[in-house]
Design a protein around this motif. Structure first.
Motif, PDB file in Angstrom:
ATOM      1  N   GLN A 148       0.833  -1.210   0.000  1.00 39.72           N
ATOM      2  CA  GLN A 148       0.000   0.000   0.000  1.00 39.72           C
ATOM      3  C   GLN A 148       0.866   1.257   0.000  1.00 39.72           C
ATOM      4  OE1 GLN A 148      -2.162  -1.096   3.559  1.00 39.72           O
ATOM      5  NE2 GLN A 148      -4.072  -1.322   2.405  1.00 39.72           N
ATOM      6  N   LEU A 149       1.932   1.249   0.777  1.00 43.72           N
ATOM      7  CA  LEU A 149       2.812   2.421   0.828  1.00 43.72           C
ATOM      8  C   LEU A 149       3.515   2.638  -0.509  1.00 43.72           C
ATOM      9  CD1 LEU A 149       4.331   2.020   4.403  1.00 43.72           C
ATOM     10  CD2 LEU A 149       2.567   3.640   3.650  1.00 43.72           C
TER      11      LEU A 149
ATOM     12  N   ALA B  76       9.151  11.341  12.286  1.00 42.88           N
ATOM     13  CA  ALA B  76      10.358  10.817  11.633  1.00 42.88           C
ATOM     14  C   ALA B  76      10.685   9.382  12.028  1.00 42.88           C
ATOM     15  CB  ALA B  76      11.547  11.730  11.905  1.00 42.88           C
ATOM     16  N   GLY B  77      10.697   9.082  13.302  1.00 37.31           N
ATOM     17  CA  GLY B  77      11.065   7.738  13.756  1.00 37.31           C
ATOM     18  C   GLY B  77      10.126   6.661  13.246  1.00 37.31           C
ATOM     19  N   PRO B  78       8.833   6.771  13.539  1.00 41.76           N
ATOM     20  CA  PRO B  78       7.909   5.723  13.089  1.00 41.76           C
ATOM     21  C   PRO B  78       7.856   5.568  11.568  1.00 41.76           C
ATOM     22  CG  PRO B  78       6.873   7.073  14.781  1.00 41.76           C
ATOM     23  CD  PRO B  78       8.162   7.730  14.424  1.00 41.76           C
ATOM     24  N   ILE B  79       7.875   6.681  10.848  1.00 44.96           N
ATOM     25  CA  ILE B  79       7.800   6.598   9.392  1.00 44.96           C
ATOM     26  C   ILE B  79       9.075   5.996   8.816  1.00 44.96           C
ATOM     27  CG2 ILE B  79       7.750   7.966   7.265  1.00 44.96           C
ATOM     28  CD1 ILE B  79       5.676   9.759   8.590  1.00 44.96           C
TER      29      ILE B  79
ATOM     30  N   MET C 125       9.463   2.640   6.552  1.00 45.89           N
ATOM     31  CA  MET C 125      10.072   2.727   5.222  1.00 45.89           C
ATOM     32  C   MET C 125      11.275   1.789   5.126  1.00 45.89           C
ATOM     33  SD  MET C 125       9.690   6.795   4.437  1.00 45.89           S
ATOM     34  CE  MET C 125      10.346   6.684   2.776  1.00 45.89           C
ATOM     35  N   PHE C 126      12.055   1.681   6.175  1.00 46.70           N
ATOM     36  CA  PHE C 126      13.183   0.761   6.186  1.00 46.70           C
ATOM     37  C   PHE C 126      12.705  -0.679   6.055  1.00 46.70           C
ATOM     38  CE2 PHE C 126      16.344  -1.897   8.268  1.00 46.70           C
ATOM     39  CZ  PHE C 126      17.494  -1.526   7.592  1.00 46.70           C
TER      40      PHE C 126
ATOM     41  N   MET D 167      12.102   0.917   1.353  1.00 43.69           N
ATOM     42  CA  MET D 167      11.943   2.217   0.676  1.00 43.69           C
ATOM     43  C   MET D 167      13.144   3.132   0.930  1.00 43.69           C
ATOM     44  SD  MET D 167       7.922   2.768   1.479  1.00 43.69           S
ATOM     45  CE  MET D 167       7.379   3.795   0.108  1.00 43.69           C
ATOM     46  N   ILE D 168      13.896   2.823   1.968  1.00 44.34           N
ATOM     47  CA  ILE D 168      15.158   3.522   2.230  1.00 44.34           C
ATOM     48  C   ILE D 168      16.205   2.469   2.583  1.00 44.34           C
ATOM     49  CG2 ILE D 168      14.178   5.734   2.938  1.00 44.34           C
ATOM     50  CD1 ILE D 168      14.512   4.925   5.845  1.00 44.34           C
TER      51      ILE D 168
END
Length: 92
Positions: A43-44, A78-81, A85-86, A90-91
């Motif tokens: 979904q992301l 920042a932390g949760p997102i 993503m990691f 995604m990063i």
């Protein structure tokens, strides 16, 4: 649908901020964090490929124009997102 609701709430909430501790920004940030925590990686990825809505662009513009608001928002999400993503690749 959730994405548009969060963005609209963010825009309306940010537009009315006047206090130093940003209670509406905190509410919106919590919804954004919840979206990342409950969304699948698929979904992301799909959402990342979509163009930004007009409301999202307005919120981004507001965050760009208000360094104090942007700092408070980024510190909260920042932390949760970035962790999600990691996990999703995604990063790096």
């Amino acid at each position: 649908m959730i994405r548009k609701t969060v963005v609209l709430a963010a825009f309306l909430g940010f537009a009315g901020l006047a206090s130093a501790d940003f209670p509406l920004m905190n509410m919106v940030a919590d919804k954004v964090i919840q979206k990342y925590q409950t969304s699948s990686c698929e979904q992301l990825w799909a959402q990342k490929q979509q163009p930004k809505s007009e409301q999202e662009q307005k919120v981004i513009g507001l965050l760009k124009s208000d360094p104090q608001l942007r700092t408070a928002f980024m510190n909260k999400v920042a932390g949760p997102i970035s962790n999600k993503m990691f996990e999703c690749g995604m990063i790096p």
